[in-house]
Scaffold this motif. Structure first.
Motif, mmCIF file in Angstrom:
data_model
loop_
_atom_site.group_PDB
_atom_site.id
_atom_site.type_symbol
_atom_site.label_atom_id
_atom_site.label_comp_id
_atom_site.label_asym_id
_atom_site.label_seq_id
_atom_site.Cartn_x
_atom_site.Cartn_y
_atom_site.Cartn_z
ATOM 1 N N LYS A 156 -34.780 -30.303 -5.605
ATOM 2 C CA LYS A 156 -33.761 -30.693 -6.519
ATOM 3 C C LYS A 156 -32.996 -29.512 -6.899
ATOM 4 N N GLY A 157 -33.395 -28.331 -6.572
ATOM 5 C CA GLY A 157 -32.337 -26.912 -6.892
ATOM 6 C C GLY A 157 -32.982 -26.237 -7.539
ATOM 7 N N GLU A 158 -34.332 -26.379 -7.935
ATOM 8 C CA GLU A 158 -34.937 -25.383 -9.127
ATOM 9 C C GLU A 158 -36.015 -24.570 -7.998
ATOM 10 N N GLY A 159 -36.237 -24.909 -6.838
ATOM 11 C CA GLY A 159 -37.116 -23.675 -6.056
ATOM 12 C C GLY A 159 -38.573 -23.896 -6.197
ATOM 13 N N PHE A 160 -38.892 -24.963 -7.098
ATOM 14 C CA PHE A 160 -40.494 -24.706 -7.511
ATOM 15 C C PHE A 160 -41.413 -25.234 -5.915
ATOM 16 N N ALA A 161 -41.060 -25.934 -5.341
ATOM 17 C CA ALA A 161 -41.716 -26.330 -3.929
ATOM 18 C C ALA A 161 -41.696 -24.958 -3.214
ATOM 19 N N ASP A 162 -40.586 -24.378 -2.882
ATOM 20 C CA ASP A 162 -40.546 -23.260 -2.189
ATOM 21 C C ASP A 162 -41.276 -22.109 -2.655
ATOM 22 N N MET A 163 -41.275 -22.033 -4.110
ATOM 23 C CA MET A 163 -41.973 -20.913 -4.695
ATOM 24 C C MET A 163 -43.612 -21.073 -4.654
ATOM 25 N N GLU A 164 -43.900 -22.462 -4.796
ATOM 26 C CA GLU A 164 -45.446 -22.717 -4.618
ATOM 27 C C GLU A 164 -46.135 -22.319 -3.255
ATOM 28 N N TYR A 165 -45.193 -22.841 -2.131
ATOM 29 C CA TYR A 165 -45.609 -22.444 -0.922
ATOM 30 C C TYR A 165 -45.751 -20.981 -0.679
ATOM 31 N N ALA A 166 -44.745 -20.147 -1.103
ATOM 32 C CA ALA A 166 -44.471 -18.738 -0.935
ATOM 33 C C ALA A 166 -45.863 -18.103 -1.898
ATOM 34 N N MET A 167 -46.211 -18.661 -2.906
ATOM 35 C CA MET A 167 -47.437 -18.187 -3.588
ATOM 36 C C MET A 167 -48.648 -18.440 -2.801
ATOM 37 N N MET A 168 -48.877 -19.601 -2.337
ATOM 38 C CA MET A 168 -49.964 -19.992 -1.270
ATOM 39 C C MET A 168 -50.087 -19.019 -0.223
ATOM 40 N N VAL A 169 -49.006 -18.860 0.365
ATOM 41 C CA VAL A 169 -49.156 -17.657 1.424
ATOM 42 C C VAL A 169 -49.410 -16.275 0.962
ATOM 43 N N SER A 170 -49.034 -15.951 -0.241
ATOM 44 C CA SER A 170 -49.410 -14.571 -1.053
ATOM 45 C C SER A 170 -50.617 -14.453 -1.401
ATOM 46 N N MET A 171 -51.448 -15.743 -1.582
ATOM 47 C CA MET A 171 -52.730 -15.711 -2.041
ATOM 48 C C MET A 171 -53.583 -16.029 -0.843
ATOM 49 N N GLY A 172 -53.130 -16.294 0.206
ATOM 50 C CA GLY A 172 -54.144 -16.451 1.593
ATOM 51 C C GLY A 172 -54.496 -17.834 1.672
ATOM 52 N N ALA A 173 -53.911 -18.916 0.512
ATOM 53 C CA ALA A 173 -54.306 -20.250 0.675
ATOM 54 C C ALA A 173 -54.080 -21.189 1.770
ATOM 55 N N ILE A 174 -53.094 -20.531 2.554
ATOM 56 C CA ILE A 174 -52.555 -21.595 3.595
ATOM 57 C C ILE A 174 -52.167 -20.629 4.904
ATOM 58 N N ARG A 175 -52.363 -21.217 6.243
ATOM 59 C CA ARG A 175 -52.034 -20.649 7.435
ATOM 60 C C ARG A 175 -50.825 -20.875 8.046
ATOM 61 N N GLU A 176 -50.294 -20.127 8.660
ATOM 62 C CA GLU A 176 -48.992 -20.150 9.292
ATOM 63 C C GLU A 176 -48.768 -21.806 9.612
ATOM 64 N N ASP A 177 -49.657 -22.258 10.457
ATOM 65 C CA ASP A 177 -49.649 -23.652 11.121
ATOM 66 C C ASP A 177 -50.063 -24.881 10.009
ATOM 67 N N THR A 178 -50.214 -24.500 8.814
ATOM 68 C CA THR A 178 -50.328 -25.421 7.988
ATOM 69 C C THR A 178 -49.431 -26.600 7.715
ATOM 70 N N PRO A 179 -49.595 -27.913 8.162
ATOM 71 C CA PRO A 179 -48.758 -28.882 8.093
ATOM 72 C C PRO A 179 -47.876 -29.335 7.025
ATOM 73 N N VAL A 180 -46.877 -29.337 6.734
ATOM 74 C CA VAL A 180 -46.128 -29.858 5.480
ATOM 75 C C VAL A 180 -45.677 -31.208 5.632
ATOM 76 N N VAL A 181 -45.995 -31.960 4.626
ATOM 77 C CA VAL A 181 -45.492 -33.646 4.588
ATOM 78 C C VAL A 181 -44.513 -33.881 3.511
ATOM 79 N N THR A 182 -43.421 -34.629 3.648
ATOM 80 C CA THR A 182 -42.687 -35.232 2.557
ATOM 81 C C THR A 182 -42.611 -36.443 2.670
ATOM 82 N N VAL A 183 -42.555 -37.090 1.281
ATOM 83 C CA VAL A 183 -42.619 -38.661 1.344
ATOM 84 C C VAL A 183 -41.026 -39.092 0.625
ATOM 85 N N VAL A 184 -40.486 -39.831 1.538
ATOM 86 C CA VAL A 184 -38.990 -40.150 0.894
ATOM 87 C C VAL A 184 -38.658 -41.611 1.164
#
Length: 403
Positions: A156-184
């Motif tokens: 929607k243009g505010e970047g929160f999903a991108d930010m959440e993902y980047a934060m998870m990377v920074s805290m080591g919570a996800i791997r490079e191959d962690t799958p991402v799903v969207t429901v639309v």
């Protein structure tokens, strides 16, 4: 692809958002809340689309799943709980932290689990997860305004999903191959030019719609962490946990220069200038003095106005859970980093706590919000308004509050 949504060449991300929102409203595809403009759209058939999630092998093997808090993902949250998996939901707009872990009551029925999956249920049945938590997220479910079959995603243009993902990377919570799903909705699946994507944009591996499951096969790299030179001071103020993450990465020696500081950014500010501006807007700070007393000491800070009044009615913030052996200078350094320097700091290291005095309640509350999740020596501090406020910045201590 929904034939009714036609995109001309050369359109911007915002053009695509507007066309999707307009189309959903005009064709009555939207569900509450409406209008869908400036939202991750809730749509008719969202529950049916999300019901495809358990069919994914990645869902079956996942133990911990992060699902965004928007309405169209409510069924995804319920299905995660029903499958007895750990559900993490980001706090709305990241105001108070990163995640909430949903903890249903023992023996919860399907009806209770459905309540837990609602926005109110997330508030009532959750515990916060801080940056120190050793979390491993196995699957990420996000909302979208538009997405392409290649996996390019527009929010929607505010970047929160991108930010959440980047934060998870920074805290080591996800791997490079962690799958991402969207429901639309099907109409949200459109052609998106890859040149519209930036390096901070999150891509998706699966798209679930009411009529199909799409495996994108996307090979474009996902964000590798926070891109600090794209973060502004204004965003840092709006998202307190971002401040905490920046402090950690700075301590680790990483480049955390912000957009406002960057030499290539128009009207860039020097870090020391911005620090001074932040202090000026904070409280009327403070002379450097140290008064040793039995059991604790009172510590002032650098003054911008040596005539500032420090003996009136102050508001006090309690800081507990300070690691044994921590020096007062470490806490002072962290407070300066967060532009949270108090009028007076009452240090009680032996009791693993400190009290911070501020000139007014508004400043104190802002500090509490900014310091949420702050850690020293790998231990998250407890930061809250002091229970008993008294005049002249004194705090009435009822026994050992930090045990």
């Amino acid at each position: 692809m929904e034939a009714g949504v036609r995109l001309s060449t050369g359109v911007s991300k915002w053009d695509i958002r507007e066309k999707i929102w307009d189309y959903m409203e005009a064709n009555n595809l939207a569900d509450f809340p409406r209008p869908v403009h400036h939202r991750i759209p809730n749509f008719k058939g969202a529950s049916h689309a999300a019901s495809r999630l358990p069919g994914l092998q990645e869902f079956k093997t996942a133990k911990t799943i992060k699902v965004n808090p928007d309405a169209p993902q409510k069924t995804a949250r319920f299905l995660t709980l029903e499958a007895r998996k750990t559900l993490l939901v980001p706090t709305p707009r990241l105001r108070t932290g990163l995640f909430n872990k949903i903890v249903p009551p023992p023996g919860a029925t399907k009806e209770i689990l459905r309540i837990c999956a609602t926005s109110q249920g997330v508030k009532d049945y959750s515990v916060p997860i801080g940056l120190d938590a050793k979390v491993q997220v196995d699957l990420v479910v996000v909302g979208s305004v538009a997405v392409s079959e290649k996996g390019w995603r527009i929010g929607k243009g505010e970047g929160f999903a991108d930010m959440e993902y980047a934060m998870m990377v920074s805290m080591g919570a996800i791997r490079e191959d962690t799958p991402v799903v969207t429901v639309v909705h099907d109409c949200q699946v459109v052609d998106i030019a890859e040149e519209l994507l930036d390096d901070h944009d999150l891509t998706v591996d699966y798209i679930l719609t009411p009529t199909r499951t799409i495996k994108t096969g996307c090979k474009r790299p996902k964000p590798q962490g926070i891109i600090w030179h794209k973060i502004s001071y204004e965003m840092l103020e709006r998202i307190p946990i971002l401040k905490n993450l920046r402090y950690r990465e700075k301590q680790a020696g990483k480049d955390v220069i912000l957009k406002d500081e960057h030499p290539d950014f128009p009207n860039a500010r020097k870090p020391e200038d911005s620090d001074e501006n932040a202090k000026t807007g904070n409280t009327k700070l403070q002379t450097e003095s140290t008064l040793a007393q039995v059991g604790h000491c009172h510590i002032g800070n650098d003054s911008l106005n040596t005539k500032s009044e420090t003996h009136g009615a102050l508001t006090t913030v309690y800081v507990g859970n300070i690691p044994p052996g921590t020096r007062v200078s470490e806490l002072k350094s962290a407070l300066r980093e967060f532009h949270a320097s108090p009028v007076r700091l009452s240090w009680q290291g032996a009791q693993c706590r400190a009290f911070l005095d501020y000139t007014d309640k508004t400043t104190a509350e802002r500090v509490v919000s900014s310091l949420k999740g702050l850690s020293l020596r790998g231990q998250t501090l407890r930061v809250e308004m002091a229970k008993n406020q008294r005049n002249k910045g004194q705090v009435e201590i009822n026994g050992q509050r930090n045990k």
